[in-house]
Design an enzyme around this catalytic site. Structure first.
Site, mmCIF file in Angstrom:
data_model
loop_
_atom_site.group_PDB
_atom_site.id
_atom_site.type_symbol
_atom_site.label_atom_id
_atom_site.label_comp_id
_atom_site.label_asym_id
_atom_site.label_seq_id
_atom_site.Cartn_x
_atom_site.Cartn_y
_atom_site.Cartn_z
ATOM 1 N N MET A 1 -12.354 -12.594 -19.308
ATOM 2 C CA MET A 1 -13.078 -11.507 -18.647
ATOM 3 C C MET A 1 -14.215 -12.062 -17.804
ATOM 4 O O MET A 1 -14.879 -13.018 -18.201
ATOM 5 C CB MET A 1 -13.640 -10.535 -19.687
ATOM 6 C CG MET A 1 -12.631 -10.059 -20.716
ATOM 7 S SD MET A 1 -13.400 -8.908 -21.870
ATOM 8 C CE MET A 1 -12.238 -9.012 -23.234
ATOM 9 N N MET B 1 -1.498 -1.778 -21.120
ATOM 10 C CA MET B 1 -2.744 -1.619 -21.865
ATOM 11 C C MET B 1 -2.768 -0.241 -22.512
ATOM 12 O O MET B 1 -2.512 0.767 -21.847
ATOM 13 C CB MET B 1 -3.956 -1.768 -20.940
ATOM 14 C CG MET B 1 -4.146 -3.158 -20.340
ATOM 15 S SD MET B 1 -4.417 -4.454 -21.585
ATOM 16 C CE MET B 1 -5.919 -3.877 -22.395
ATOM 17 N N MET C 1 -8.464 -10.726 -17.011
ATOM 18 C CA MET C 1 -9.092 -9.456 -16.640
ATOM 19 C C MET C 1 -10.228 -9.800 -15.684
ATOM 20 O O MET C 1 -11.412 -9.675 -16.005
ATOM 21 C CB MET C 1 -9.582 -8.731 -17.897
ATOM 22 C CG MET C 1 -8.443 -8.193 -18.730
ATOM 23 S SD MET C 1 -8.981 -7.428 -20.274
ATOM 24 C CE MET C 1 -8.904 -8.862 -21.361
ATOM 25 N N GLY D 1 -11.273 -3.807 -30.515
ATOM 26 C CA GLY D 1 -11.614 -2.823 -31.530
ATOM 27 C C GLY D 1 -11.548 -1.377 -31.090
ATOM 28 O O GLY D 1 -12.002 -0.483 -31.814
ATOM 29 N N PHE E 1 -13.032 -4.583 -24.084
ATOM 30 C CA PHE E 1 -13.608 -4.758 -25.413
ATOM 31 C C PHE E 1 -12.535 -4.602 -26.482
ATOM 32 O O PHE E 1 -11.637 -3.763 -26.352
ATOM 33 C CB PHE E 1 -14.722 -3.731 -25.675
ATOM 34 C CG PHE E 1 -15.934 -3.926 -24.806
ATOM 35 C CD1 PHE E 1 -16.945 -4.799 -25.191
ATOM 36 C CD2 PHE E 1 -16.048 -3.269 -23.591
ATOM 37 C CE1 PHE E 1 -18.054 -4.998 -24.385
ATOM 38 C CE2 PHE E 1 -17.158 -3.460 -22.776
ATOM 39 C CZ PHE E 1 -18.166 -4.333 -23.175
ATOM 40 N N ASP F 1 -0.945 -3.936 -25.552
ATOM 41 C CA ASP F 1 -2.238 -4.480 -25.968
ATOM 42 C C ASP F 1 -3.275 -3.362 -26.026
ATOM 43 O O ASP F 1 -3.519 -2.693 -25.022
ATOM 44 C CB ASP F 1 -2.674 -5.548 -24.956
ATOM 45 C CG ASP F 1 -4.022 -6.179 -25.282
ATOM 46 O OD1 ASP F 1 -4.582 -5.901 -26.356
ATOM 47 O OD2 ASP F 1 -4.516 -6.964 -24.448
ATOM 48 N N GLY F 2 -3.861 -3.177 -27.213
ATOM 49 C CA GLY F 2 -4.957 -2.225 -27.325
ATOM 50 C C GLY F 2 -4.821 -1.314 -28.523
ATOM 51 O O GLY F 2 -3.997 -0.404 -28.516
ATOM 52 N N GLY F 3 -5.594 -1.586 -29.569
ATOM 53 C CA GLY F 3 -5.569 -0.731 -30.740
ATOM 54 C C GLY F 3 -4.292 -0.806 -31.544
ATOM 55 O O GLY F 3 -3.985 0.094 -32.327
ATOM 56 N N HIS G 1 -2.915 -14.631 -27.915
ATOM 57 C CA HIS G 1 -3.391 -13.876 -26.763
ATOM 58 C C HIS G 1 -4.836 -14.256 -26.464
ATOM 59 O O HIS G 1 -5.717 -14.141 -27.327
ATOM 60 C CB HIS G 1 -3.282 -12.374 -27.053
ATOM 61 C CG HIS G 1 -3.422 -11.514 -25.843
ATOM 62 N ND1 HIS G 1 -2.396 -11.357 -24.922
ATOM 63 C CD2 HIS G 1 -4.454 -10.761 -25.390
ATOM 64 C CE1 HIS G 1 -2.791 -10.528 -23.978
ATOM 65 N NE2 HIS G 1 -4.046 -10.163 -24.223
ATOM 66 N N ASP H 1 -7.933 -13.548 -24.031
ATOM 67 C CA ASP H 1 -8.518 -12.618 -23.057
ATOM 68 C C ASP H 1 -9.593 -13.303 -22.230
ATOM 69 O O ASP H 1 -10.564 -13.838 -22.777
ATOM 70 C CB ASP H 1 -9.124 -11.417 -23.777
ATOM 71 C CG ASP H 1 -8.064 -10.522 -24.389
ATOM 72 O OD1 ASP H 1 -7.170 -10.074 -23.653
ATOM 73 O OD2 ASP H 1 -8.135 -10.257 -25.607
ATOM 74 N N HIS I 1 -4.499 -13.724 -20.622
ATOM 75 C CA HIS I 1 -4.616 -12.412 -19.985
ATOM 76 C C HIS I 1 -5.881 -12.389 -19.129
ATOM 77 O O HIS I 1 -6.996 -12.336 -19.643
ATOM 78 C CB HIS I 1 -4.665 -11.341 -21.083
ATOM 79 C CG HIS I 1 -4.834 -9.952 -20.597
ATOM 80 N ND1 HIS I 1 -5.153 -8.903 -21.436
ATOM 81 C CD2 HIS I 1 -4.728 -9.406 -19.359
ATOM 82 C CE1 HIS I 1 -5.227 -7.785 -20.740
ATOM 83 N NE2 HIS I 1 -4.987 -8.070 -19.470
ATOM 84 N N GLY J 1 -5.630 -7.644 -32.316
ATOM 85 C CA GLY J 1 -6.849 -8.415 -32.522
ATOM 86 C C GLY J 1 -7.487 -8.115 -33.859
ATOM 87 O O GLY J 1 -7.312 -8.836 -34.840
ATOM 88 N N SER J 2 -8.230 -7.006 -33.911
ATOM 89 C CA SER J 2 -8.930 -6.632 -35.144
ATOM 90 C C SER J 2 -7.976 -6.435 -36.309
ATOM 91 O O SER J 2 -8.303 -6.761 -37.453
ATOM 92 C CB SER J 2 -9.727 -5.341 -34.909
ATOM 93 O OG SER J 2 -10.630 -5.494 -33.838
ATOM 94 N N SER K 1 -4.895 -11.604 -30.939
ATOM 95 C CA SER K 1 -5.888 -11.742 -29.873
ATOM 96 C C SER K 1 -7.101 -12.502 -30.378
ATOM 97 O O SER K 1 -7.811 -12.040 -31.283
ATOM 98 C CB SER K 1 -6.315 -10.363 -29.375
ATOM 99 O OG SER K 1 -7.349 -10.492 -28.416
#
Length: 214
Positions: free
Chosen positions: A36, A136, A67, A144, A142, A174-176, A32, A34, A65, A196-197, A7
């Site tokens: 927003m 998700m 959002m 992280g 956001f 997607d997410g964490g 990816h 994002d 993606h 991402g992170s 990401s």
């Protein structure tokens, strides 16, 4: 086969070209991106012109993606700026089939996403038309954030729908996502992991991408 989709939101924005090249050369199949709008989610990020600029430096698959509210307004702009896949949120509109058709009209793949607390059953009617489903595992907006295991039933449910359809549809999460929980989501049926992170925040980005692919 597992695909990794780093990401870009977590990358160093002062050297995006280098960051993209690094993950692509080390096996990342998707990037990816994002988008927003500050309305659907409480944050603002990439626009179509920036994505168009990035398209000039890489031929990696751009996994865009959205959002954003009322996504049909911007499908053409993102398609013309290099998107290969455009995913929008079920919760962001009520003209879902029209949005899917608009995406397909530009010859690109269409995806739909659900937030962690939206029942993935809402996507079942659209499975015949989708190329990607995105679950998700954090509240969107956001990077992280901590992985939400309570979203796993959505992943299992969508995997079942995809298997029943007999169609080749990416199941993205997607997410964490990190090296610790990657095996869990793969076990539940995910074949595209957005990280991402865990990627861009790693000491050795290239080695981390290769480790995800294992």
């Amino acid at each position: 086969m597992i695909k990794i989709a780093p990401s870009l939101l977590a990358a160093d924005f002062s050297r995006l070209g280098e960051e993209i090249k690094n993950v692509h050369e080390n096996g990342a199949q998707y990037l990816h991106l994002d988008v927003m709008d500050g309305m659907f989610v409480p944050n603002i990020s990439l626009g179509p012109n920036m994505i168009g600029s990035l398209r000039k430096v890489s031929d990696i698959v751009f996994d865009v993606h959205l959002m954003i509210m009322d996504p049909i307004r911007y499908i053409e702009a993102f398609a013309k700026n290099g998107a290969d896949i455009i995913t929008f949120h079920y919760e962001a509109c009520d003209n879902h089939k029209e949005v899917i058709d608009k995406i397909h009209s530009f010859g690109i793949r269409a995806g739909m996403s659900v937030k962690p607390h939206t029942d993935a059953a809402v996507l079942k009617p659209f499975i015949p038309d989708l190329d990607l489903c995105l679950v998700m595992t954090v509240e969107p907006g956001f990077g992280g954030q901590k992985f939400m295991p309570e979203a796993m039933p959505n992943l299992e449910k969508l995997n079942g729908y995809i298997q029943e359809s007999g169609r080749k549809i990416d199941l993205e999460v997607d997410g964490g996502i990190n090296l610790e929980n990657a095996a869990i989501v793969k076990e539940k049926g995910a074949n595209v992991l957005v990280a991402g992170s865990a990627v861009f925040g790693a000491k050795d980005v290239a080695a981390t991408v290769r480790e995800f692919l294992k």
